[in-house]
Enzyme design. Sequence first.
Site, PDB file in Angstrom:
ATOM      1  N   CYS A 149      29.269  36.145  36.456  1.00  0.00           N
ATOM      2  CA  CYS A 149      27.878  36.204  35.440  1.00  0.00           C
ATOM      3  C   CYS A 149      28.078  36.728  34.143  1.00  0.00           C
ATOM      4  CB  CYS A 149      26.883  37.145  36.130  1.00  0.00           C
ATOM      5  SG  CYS A 149      27.371  38.701  36.883  1.00  0.00           S
TER       6      CYS A 149
HETATM    7  N1  LIG Z   1      25.124  39.080  42.360  1.00  0.00           N
HETATM    8  C1  LIG Z   1      25.376  38.380  41.271  1.00  0.00           C
HETATM    9  O1  LIG Z   1      24.692  38.578  40.325  1.00  0.00           O
HETATM   10  C2  LIG Z   1      26.667  37.648  41.400  1.00  0.00           C
HETATM   11  C3  LIG Z   1      26.958  36.878  40.223  1.00  0.00           C
HETATM   12  C4  LIG Z   1      28.135  36.110  40.014  1.00  0.00           C
HETATM   13  C5  LIG Z   1      29.258  36.137  41.245  1.00  0.00           C
HETATM   14  N2  LIG Z   1      28.819  37.263  42.380  1.00  0.00           N
HETATM   15  C6  LIG Z   1      29.869  36.982  43.284  1.00  0.00           C
HETATM   16  O2  LIG Z   1      29.397  36.323  44.301  1.00  0.00           O
HETATM   17  C7  LIG Z   1      29.752  36.882  45.505  1.00  0.00           C
HETATM   18  C8  LIG Z   1      28.633  37.371  46.516  1.00  0.00           C
HETATM   19  O3  LIG Z   1      27.836  38.213  45.797  1.00  0.00           O
HETATM   20  P1  LIG Z   1      26.423  38.691  46.222  1.00  0.00           P
HETATM   21  O4  LIG Z   1      25.843  39.434  45.139  1.00  0.00           O
HETATM   22  O5  LIG Z   1      25.549  37.596  47.032  1.00  0.00           O
HETATM   23  O6  LIG Z   1      27.012  39.780  47.514  1.00  0.00           O
HETATM   24  P2  LIG Z   1      26.173  40.542  48.625  1.00  0.00           P
HETATM   25  O7  LIG Z   1      24.841  40.607  48.401  1.00  0.00           O
HETATM   26  O8  LIG Z   1      26.916  41.817  48.910  1.00  0.00           O
HETATM   27  O9  LIG Z   1      26.445  39.512  49.953  1.00  0.00           O
HETATM   28  C9  LIG Z   1      27.613  39.457  50.494  1.00  0.00           C
HETATM   29  C10 LIG Z   1      27.685  38.413  51.511  1.00  0.00           C
HETATM   30  O10 LIG Z   1      28.938  38.070  52.080  1.00  0.00           O
HETATM   31  C11 LIG Z   1      28.875  38.112  53.435  1.00  0.00           C
HETATM   32  N3  LIG Z   1      30.258  38.909  54.005  1.00  0.00           N
HETATM   33  C12 LIG Z   1      30.595  39.956  53.337  1.00  0.00           C
HETATM   34  N4  LIG Z   1      31.959  40.208  53.897  1.00  0.00           N
HETATM   35  C13 LIG Z   1      32.121  39.125  54.461  1.00  0.00           C
HETATM   36  C14 LIG Z   1      33.481  38.812  55.142  1.00  0.00           C
HETATM   37  N5  LIG Z   1      34.541  39.581  55.474  1.00  0.00           N
HETATM   38  N6  LIG Z   1      33.376  37.562  55.846  1.00  0.00           N
HETATM   39  C15 LIG Z   1      32.201  36.690  55.938  1.00  0.00           C
HETATM   40  N7  LIG Z   1      31.309  37.085  55.145  1.00  0.00           N
HETATM   41  C16 LIG Z   1      31.233  38.428  54.529  1.00  0.00           C
HETATM   42  C17 LIG Z   1      27.738  39.225  53.665  1.00  0.00           C
HETATM   43  O11 LIG Z   1      27.156  39.016  55.135  1.00  0.00           O
HETATM   44  P3  LIG Z   1      27.579  39.497  56.371  1.00  0.00           P
HETATM   45  O12 LIG Z   1      28.269  40.789  56.089  1.00  0.00           O
HETATM   46  O13 LIG Z   1      26.420  39.673  57.145  1.00  0.00           O
HETATM   47  O14 LIG Z   1      28.634  38.782  57.086  1.00  0.00           O
HETATM   48  C18 LIG Z   1      26.689  38.916  52.690  1.00  0.00           C
HETATM   49  O15 LIG Z   1      26.057  37.693  53.095  1.00  0.00           O
HETATM   50  C19 LIG Z   1      30.915  37.989  45.057  1.00  0.00           C
HETATM   51  O16 LIG Z   1      32.182  37.836  44.970  1.00  0.00           O
HETATM   52  C20 LIG Z   1      30.129  38.448  43.820  1.00  0.00           C
HETATM   53  O17 LIG Z   1      31.198  39.137  42.896  1.00  0.00           O
HETATM   54  C21 LIG Z   1      27.773  37.725  42.181  1.00  0.00           C
END
Ligand SMILES: NC(=O)c1ccc[n+]([C@@H]2O[C@H](COP(=O)([O-])OP(=O)(O)OC[C@H]3O[C@@H](n4cnc5c(N)ncnc54)[C@H](OP(=O)(O)O)[C@@H]3O)[C@@H](O)[C@H]2O)c1
Length: 348
Positions: A149
Amino acid sequence: MIQVGIVGATGYTGLELLRLLSNHPEVEVVYATSRTEAGRKVADFFPGLRGICHLTYSEPKAAEVAKCESVFYATPHAVAMHSMKELLDHGAKVIDLSADFRLKDVPLWEKWYGCEHVFPEGVEQSVYGLPEVNRKKIQTAQLVAAPGCYPTSIQLGFLPLLESGLIEPSDLIANSASGVSGAGRKGDVSLSFAECNENFKAYGVSGHRHLPETEQGLQAIASGESEEINLTFVPHLLPATRGIVSTLYATLKGNQTLDELVNLYDERFSNEPFVDVLSKGQLPSLQNVRGSNFCRIGIEKPLDRNKVVVVSAIDNLVKGASGQAIQIMNIMCGFNESKGLHLPSVAP
Ligand SMILES: NC(=O)c1ccc[n+]([C@@H]2O[C@H](COP(=O)([O-])OP(=O)(O)OC[C@H]3O[C@@H](n4cnc5c(N)ncnc54)[C@H](OP(=O)(O)O)[C@@H]3O)[C@@H](O)[C@H]2O)c1
């Protein structure tokens, strides 16, 4: 119509993918994973999708995920890399929202992310998914690393100046502020309401994981420069749910007027569906981008001195993550790039 899977569909970016894709005419989401919510209806977990999404969460199983034509990984870093070979062997087109395939320098990735990279071949094969820079490569890619982001807002903000060689590449500054959803859905005291509300603070000043990614991208943009990119990046936590405003500073090599600089941005982004250059004298704010896939940019040249200041605003969950990932999917699948994404921002 293509069948799509989302791994990590309970997180903020996963939910945003479900929300945006529910409005995409060429896509059917057939698989949404969660380890903690497997067996539960998506609309029970996220009632905003009641009457719209009829899926039930599944355990993430690579063999099942691989049956989808297109797959989004919305998981923390060091997850996607473990199943990527199997997915690619099955022929799926994959967009990874995590950092696993963004840095081309694998030892550098291992240093910043603190673990061994288990699929360096994937790093070699992947394309860095900033459409405004790599559109052609994305068209034929099987694995695309969606940009982070902060890096999206900073690279788009500096892009015309660096490409045209108008600024000193060795002295760039980015002051960026992000809403709390940038840290994901995980619980953490420092992200709780009482800690964030009516508060504002810098963090990661000594070094943030998005710095090497942003410098790698800026270096590629400034490919004609002999000097190395050197970026001072200071992220801040904003008491807001969504959105990033990056204020960027650079030293001009010449004496371009503000009109010339605004024209440069206008021309460079004139064919870009999701970069909006504001008129002279206007600057973007969170309200102008929240909920939309636009990056809006304003340019200033304070007191006509030799510094240029660029303000770049995005929604971290849309152009900074899920919206950009859908833009990438549209390019990979040969759809109109704006399909499902032509949404105005939400205000107030
Ligand atoms: N938030 C932002 O603004 C943003 C922007 C750009 C990029 N990102 C990137 O996008 C990714 C997701 O971000 P987020 O903010 O959506 O994170 P989040 O809210 O913490 O969600 C993470 C998701 O991944 C799942 N998960 C966690 N560990 C896992 C595993 N070992 N195997 C399979 N599923 C797993 C979790 O569900 P369960 O634990 O139920 O499986 C949850 O659905 C990250 O890498 C982050 O750096 C985020």
